[in-house]
Design a protein around this motif. Structure first.
Motif, PDB file in Angstrom:
ATOM      1  N   HIS A 154       0.830  -1.205   0.000  1.00 41.37           N
ATOM      2  CA  HIS A 154       0.000   0.000   0.000  1.00 41.37           C
ATOM      3  C   HIS A 154       0.864   1.255   0.000  1.00 41.37           C
ATOM      4  O   HIS A 154       1.794   1.372   0.790  1.00 41.37           O
ATOM      5  CB  HIS A 154      -0.933   0.023   1.218  1.00 41.37           C
ATOM      6  N   SER A 155       0.559   2.175  -0.899  1.00 46.23           N
ATOM      7  CA  SER A 155       1.235   3.469  -0.976  1.00 46.23           C
ATOM      8  C   SER A 155       0.276   4.557  -0.519  1.00 46.23           C
ATOM      9  O   SER A 155      -0.906   4.536  -0.873  1.00 46.23           O
ATOM     10  CB  SER A 155       1.689   3.759  -2.412  1.00 46.23           C
ATOM     11  N   ASP A 173       1.373  13.482  -8.375  1.00 42.71           N
ATOM     12  CA  ASP A 173       2.816  13.312  -8.224  1.00 42.71           C
ATOM     13  C   ASP A 173       3.301  12.139  -9.065  1.00 42.71           C
ATOM     14  O   ASP A 173       2.519  11.443  -9.710  1.00 42.71           O
ATOM     15  CB  ASP A 173       3.214  13.150  -6.749  1.00 42.71           C
ATOM     16  N   VAL A 174       4.621  11.936  -9.060  1.00 38.36           N
ATOM     17  CA  VAL A 174       5.212  10.893  -9.899  1.00 38.36           C
ATOM     18  C   VAL A 174       4.654   9.529  -9.532  1.00 38.36           C
ATOM     19  O   VAL A 174       4.371   8.699 -10.412  1.00 38.36           O
ATOM     20  CB  VAL A 174       6.751  10.911  -9.754  1.00 38.36           C
ATOM     21  N   SER A 175       4.474   9.261  -8.257  1.00 38.77           N
ATOM     22  CA  SER A 175       3.973   7.957  -7.826  1.00 38.77           C
ATOM     23  C   SER A 175       2.560   7.708  -8.337  1.00 38.77           C
ATOM     24  O   SER A 175       2.203   6.574  -8.672  1.00 38.77           O
ATOM     25  CB  SER A 175       4.010   7.860  -6.300  1.00 38.77           C
ATOM     26  N   ALA A 176       1.737   8.769  -8.405  1.00 42.53           N
ATOM     27  CA  ALA A 176       0.392   8.621  -8.950  1.00 42.53           C
ATOM     28  C   ALA A 176       0.443   8.249 -10.427  1.00 42.53           C
ATOM     29  O   ALA A 176      -0.313   7.386 -10.900  1.00 42.53           O
ATOM     30  CB  ALA A 176      -0.399   9.906  -8.748  1.00 42.53           C
ATOM     31  N   LEU A 177       1.340   8.888 -11.172  1.00 39.24           N
ATOM     32  CA  LEU A 177       1.478   8.578 -12.598  1.00 39.24           C
ATOM     33  C   LEU A 177       1.981   7.159 -12.805  1.00 39.24           C
ATOM     34  O   LEU A 177       1.550   6.464 -13.730  1.00 39.24           O
ATOM     35  CB  LEU A 177       2.426   9.579 -13.251  1.00 39.24           C
ATOM     36  N   TYR A 222       4.299   1.967   1.961  1.00 34.36           N
ATOM     37  CA  TYR A 222       5.202   2.997   1.443  1.00 34.36           C
ATOM     38  C   TYR A 222       4.639   4.373   1.777  1.00 34.36           C
ATOM     39  O   TYR A 222       3.427   4.569   1.710  1.00 34.36           O
ATOM     40  CB  TYR A 222       5.320   2.933  -0.083  1.00 34.36           C
ATOM     41  N   GLY A 223       5.507   5.336   2.079  1.00 31.78           N
ATOM     42  CA  GLY A 223       5.012   6.688   2.232  1.00 31.78           C
ATOM     43  C   GLY A 223       5.946   7.608   2.989  1.00 31.78           C
ATOM     44  O   GLY A 223       6.981   7.199   3.512  1.00 31.78           O
ATOM     45  N   VAL A 224       5.577   8.883   3.055  1.00 36.79           N
ATOM     46  CA  VAL A 224       6.286   9.875   3.846  1.00 36.79           C
ATOM     47  C   VAL A 224       6.146   9.513   5.314  1.00 36.79           C
ATOM     48  O   VAL A 224       5.068   9.154   5.787  1.00 36.79           O
ATOM     49  CB  VAL A 224       5.718  11.282   3.572  1.00 36.79           C
TER      50      VAL A 224
END
Length: 538
Positions: A154-155, A173-177, A222-224
């Motif tokens: 999960h991101s 953001d890049v991860s969404a793309l 995954y994440g901030v």
């Protein structure tokens, strides 16, 4: 049937990572110098075909003297240069920043300006996917558990905000793309929410995540870092036993949390409370919207995560250059007269002792991005290259993004009342409501010291001005979780009388000389000292 397919996929995928992907990454790590030369040559060949390359004269370079041209003739190009000139052109024409037509642009925040658009090229996608595989191979080699890939990944937070068909601009953001362009079958096998959350605002997704992740068999997150910490705490509060702090009670399959941000240190105590074997449960990634620049380098002594700063090993597909911090000017720019002090990795290897434990600025070049200064790092080992991420110039890290000193001072300058800024830092949830905040100490005229209404007005003005200057700050100040709490609360502002700063500096033997007071910092040392001193004076 589905469970059997998932288990088979997990074993096949882990075999591929262990026997094919990880050996490739190990080979790259051992031969980093040659890979860097090859990638520099690739970037030169591509950029020399573009408008930005032509404007810099790259199409006229002698390929046999590439190293000389790169060091002598290629200027440092700041983020604002890209945003003002090159990004608008690349949205309309081919071959501007990279060969061909760039079909998508992600949206993020520069450290020192309001916002940025990031070109999303085919090579951007390739490098992120390959580095992602390298990361997963590292995790698997460290733990040797195929069950990581049997559970869901999960991101956090990725959102596609809008699609502008006229300009081929996709917000997000890049991860969404990357998630949007992923193979649906593979995404369905790996991810808890393959694509259906991309169009939802964070306020809606946070409610969904908090309530449903315990039913998703999550094995990898995954994440901030701050967002992960807040989400896990909410899940424990909603689904755990009263008084419990263990994440294993509600997410029993969770094996690894992959975090990114400048530092995990402010959150270590929280994660320790949720987990015990910290070095195996947390994996650091040094990344930005421009690319992935490092993975946590585990050491033989309790894991790199337990060190004061996490060590990183470099990733592939970016060209790295370095310059000692003493050659920056007061605005954290690199003057042209100091370009000869910029070195690449081959230069480091010639005199490794000179660079060991050296604090340097990292300058990166990736597909579409040429010689852009990033962060301040400290080299902990030259061969193989290892480094720690120290700070982003003149900035404060808030839940993974940056508020620059320039933005802080600009907000203060716009106030009608003349005040002196002592310092601004972040509050790590120690106050009664546990909400993350910026924390300010300001010196104000006597007329304001006892005027609550004026103090409230100043605090609100600072907050509003900073929201205008920084998109990420505005988003976190206006986004709520499932219980109506903002991800960032109103700033805490301490108002002190004129002369307080001078008195404090004198009392602590810090008056004059080289004693600096940080205007924007993620470290609370100065603020805590100052508040303690003020309390003792009362």
């Amino acid at each position: 049937m589905i469970t059997s397919i998932k288990k088979l996929f997990a074993h096949l995928f882990s075999f591929y990572l262990d026997k094919i992907t990880y050996p490739r990454f190990e080979h790259f790590d051992k031969h980093y110098a040659s890979y860097q030369k090859d990638y520099q040559r690739f970037l030169y060949q591509q950029f020399s075909r573009t408008a930005i390359g032509h404007s810099l004269g790259m199409n006229k370079w002698n390929a046999k003297k590439l190293q000389q041209h790169w060091k002598r003739d290629l200027p440092i190009i700041t983020g604002s240069d890209y945003q003002k000139k090159w990004i608008p052109q690349s949205m309309k024409k081919k071959n501007i920043l990279w060969p061909g037509k760039i079909t998508a642009f992600s949206k993020s925040s520069w450290t020192t300006s309001k916002g940025k658009r990031i070109p999303f090229t085919r090579d951007t996608k390739k490098t992120n996917i390959r580095n992602g595989l390298y990361l997963q191979s590292m995790i698997h080699r460290k733990r040797q558990k195929p069950t990581i890939f049997a559970g869901k990944h999960h991101s956090l937070g990725w959102t596609i905000q809008k699609v502008d068909k006229k300009n081929n601009y996709i917000g997000g953001d890049v991860s969404a793309l990357l998630t949007q362009s992923a193979n649906f079958l593979l995404a369905s096998l790996l991810y808890a929410y393959p694509k259906q959350t991309l169009l939802q605002p964070w306020s809606q997704k946070s409610v969904l995540y908090e309530n449903t992740l315990p039913q998703k068999n999550i094995s990898l997150l995954y994440g901030v870092t701050k967002w992960e910490e807040m989400l896990l705490k909410r899940i424990i509060a909603l689904h755990g036993q009263q008084g419990s702090t263990s994440i294993k009670e509600v997410l029993p399959s969770l094996e690894v949390v992959v975090w990114w941000g400048v530092s995990i240190q402010p959150f270590l105590s929280s994660f320790l409370a949720m987990w015990l074997s910290l070095e195996e449960n947390l994996v650091g990634v040094y990344n930005a919207s421009e690319g992935i620049f490092g993975f946590q380098a585990w050491t033989d002594h309790n894991g790199g995560i337990h060190q004061q700063q996490t060590q990183y090993r470099p990733t592939q597909w970016f060209f790295a250059e370095f310059i000692p911090v003493e050659y920056y000017d007061s605005e954290w720019n690199i003057p042209k007269k100091h370009y000869d002090k910029i070195v690449d990795y081959s230069d480091l290897c010639q005199h490794p002792d000179q660079w060991l434990n050296k604090k340097v600025g990292l300058i990166v070049s990736v597909p579409w991005l040429l010689r852009c200064p990033m962060d301040i790092i400290q080299i902990t080992c030259v061969q193989p290259l290892r480094y720690t991420l120290l700070w982003r110039p003149a900035s404060i890290n808030m839940t993974g993004e940056e508020v620059s000193e320039h933005q802080v001072m600009s907000a203060i300058a716009r106030l009608d009342t003349a005040i002196t800024l002592f310092s601004v830092t972040w509050n790590t949830g120690k106050d009664s409501d546990g909400i993350q905040r910026l924390e300010w100490i300001v010196e104000v005229p006597h007329a304001i010291c006892d005027n609550t209404a004026k103090q409230t007005n100043i605090r609100q003005q600072i907050d509003l001005y900073l929201q205008e200057l920084n998109d990420d700050y505005k988003t976190k100040r206006s986004t709520q979780n499932s219980v109506g709490e903002f991800w960032l609360g109103e700033p805490i502002v301490h108002f002190v009388a004129p002369g307080t700063f001078t008195a404090y500096a004198k009392a602590t033997n810090r008056l004059g000389g080289q004693y600096k007071i940080p205007k924007a910092t993620s470290q609370r040392t100065f603020v805590e000292w100052m508040l303690t001193w003020l309390k003792e004076k009362e």
